[in-house]
Design an enzyme around this catalytic site. Structure first.
Site, PDB file in Angstrom:
ATOM      1  N   ASN A  72      -7.515  -1.036   6.118  1.00 20.53           N
ATOM      2  CA  ASN A  72      -7.192  -1.723   7.360  1.00 20.53           C
ATOM      3  C   ASN A  72      -5.699  -1.965   7.544  1.00 20.53           C
ATOM      4  OD1 ASN A  72      -7.927  -3.751   9.686  1.00 20.53           O
ATOM      5  ND2 ASN A  72      -6.712  -4.950   8.233  1.00 20.53           N
TER       6      ASN A  72
ATOM      7  N   TYR B 100       3.398   5.393  15.447  1.00 25.76           N
ATOM      8  CA  TYR B 100       2.084   4.773  15.260  1.00 25.76           C
ATOM      9  C   TYR B 100       0.964   5.741  15.646  1.00 25.76           C
ATOM     10  CZ  TYR B 100      -1.593   1.219  15.485  1.00 25.76           C
ATOM     11  OH  TYR B 100      -2.746   0.492  15.289  1.00 25.76           O
ATOM     12  N   ALA B 101       1.105   6.385  16.806  1.00 26.40           N
ATOM     13  CA  ALA B 101       0.073   7.326  17.260  1.00 26.40           C
ATOM     14  C   ALA B 101      -0.063   8.490  16.284  1.00 26.40           C
ATOM     15  CB  ALA B 101       0.402   7.830  18.657  1.00 26.40           C
ATOM     16  N   ALA B 102       1.071   8.999  15.794  1.00 26.41           N
ATOM     17  CA  ALA B 102       1.031  10.101  14.827  1.00 26.41           C
ATOM     18  C   ALA B 102       0.313   9.672  13.552  1.00 26.41           C
ATOM     19  CB  ALA B 102       2.444  10.572  14.516  1.00 26.41           C
ATOM     20  N   SER B 103       0.618   8.459  13.088  1.00 26.69           N
ATOM     21  CA  SER B 103      -0.003   7.987  11.848  1.00 26.69           C
ATOM     22  C   SER B 103      -1.501   7.785  12.017  1.00 26.69           C
ATOM     23  CB  SER B 103       0.662   6.686  11.385  1.00 26.69           C
ATOM     24  OG  SER B 103       0.335   5.591  12.222  1.00 26.69           O
ATOM     25  N   LYS B 104      -1.917   7.281  13.159  1.00 26.13           N
ATOM     26  CA  LYS B 104      -3.335   7.021  13.369  1.00 26.13           C
ATOM     27  C   LYS B 104      -4.125   8.307  13.655  1.00 26.13           C
ATOM     28  CE  LYS B 104      -3.248   2.657  12.528  1.00 26.13           C
ATOM     29  NZ  LYS B 104      -3.917   2.136  11.316  1.00 26.13           N
TER      30      LYS B 104
ATOM     31  N   VAL C 237       0.815  -1.221   0.000  1.00 23.94           N
ATOM     32  CA  VAL C 237       0.000   0.000   0.000  1.00 23.94           C
ATOM     33  C   VAL C 237       0.843   1.263   0.000  1.00 23.94           C
ATOM     34  CG1 VAL C 237      -1.988  -1.113   1.081  1.00 23.94           C
ATOM     35  CG2 VAL C 237      -0.260   0.003   2.530  1.00 23.94           C
TER      36      VAL C 237
END
Length: 246
Positions: free
Chosen positions: A89, A154-158, A63
């Protein structure tokens, strides 16, 4: 059935939550494109689900790579004639505390979790616009809502996924396209299998329902947002976290 003859692309579909979503959507009559980088798992799960009588096609994709995504969408349209639903997802983690986080790991998570969502959505969008309707479901996380120690990337991306979801909801609502997100809490996937059971018990004790989510719990939320039952839901972030952050 709630998704009869609808064509759904589900990224990260060969494992965990994505796999549960592929089967759940197929149970409701969807023609499902299981998209994943893991071709071994994808081919295996495609056969298992086909043996159950479901209309599932596995297509390998990265992706984070736009050409790979374009090929995914082209193959999906060739196989099924169009696209009605996209579930973004796919996602990865490369956890570390800030002082020790490798910049390459930081960037890799952003490439998959942000660029991947953008790539897939932009590639699918012309087909939804042509129909004048469609469903886009993005996967965020409670880490993206509240932050989490050791998960800067991860938190930044989400959190970015939430921003994209709300922006696209405003852009595409007038075009008949619903855009929403699901924010899972701790979920029993392959990543959790490597965590000591004592720590899993501690995690569970923080949750009002006193258990981690099962992949099907998240898949059912995807199903609601993909179905006509959510036609008047737009720009929403549905937290499926068992009450961890009440």
């Amino acid at each position: 059935m709630r998704l009869q003859d609808q064509v759904a692309i589900i990224t990260g579909g060969a494992n965990g939550i994505g796999l549960a979503a592929c089967e759940r959507f197929a149970q409701e009559g969807a023609k499902v494109v299981m998209a994943d980088f893991d071709d071994k798992a994808g081919n295996k799960q495609q056969q298992i689900l086909r043996d159950k009588g479901y209309d599932i096609t596995f297509i390998q994709v990265n992706v984070a790579d736009r050409e790979s995504v374009n090929q995914l969408v082209s193959n999906a349209v060739e196989a099924y004639g169009g696209i009605d639903i996209l579930v973004n997802n796919a996602g990865i983690t490369r956890d570390a505390m800030l002082a020790k986080m490798d910049p390459a790991d930081f960037q890799e998570v952003l490439n998959v979790n942000i660029n991947g969502v953008f790539n897939c959505t932009q590639a699918v969008l012309p087909y939804l616009l042509e129909k004048g309707k469609g469903k886009i479901i993005n996967t965020s996380s409670v880490s993206g809502v509240y932050g989490n120690a050791g998960q800067t990337n991860y938190a930044a991306s989400k959190a970015a996924v939430i921003g994209m979801t709300k922006s696209w909801a405003k852009e595409l609502g007038r075009k008949g396209i619903n855009v929403n997100a699901v924010s899972p809490g701790f979920t029993r996937t392959a990543m959790v299998e490597n965590i000591p059971e004592k720590l899993v018990a501690q995690m569970s004790s923080m949750i009002a329902l006193q258990r981690l989510a099962l992949p099907i719990d998240i898949a059912n939320a995807y199903l609601f947002l993909a179905s006509s039952e959510s036609d008047y839901v737009q720009g929403h972030v549905l937290q499926v976290d068992g009450g961890i952050m009440m």
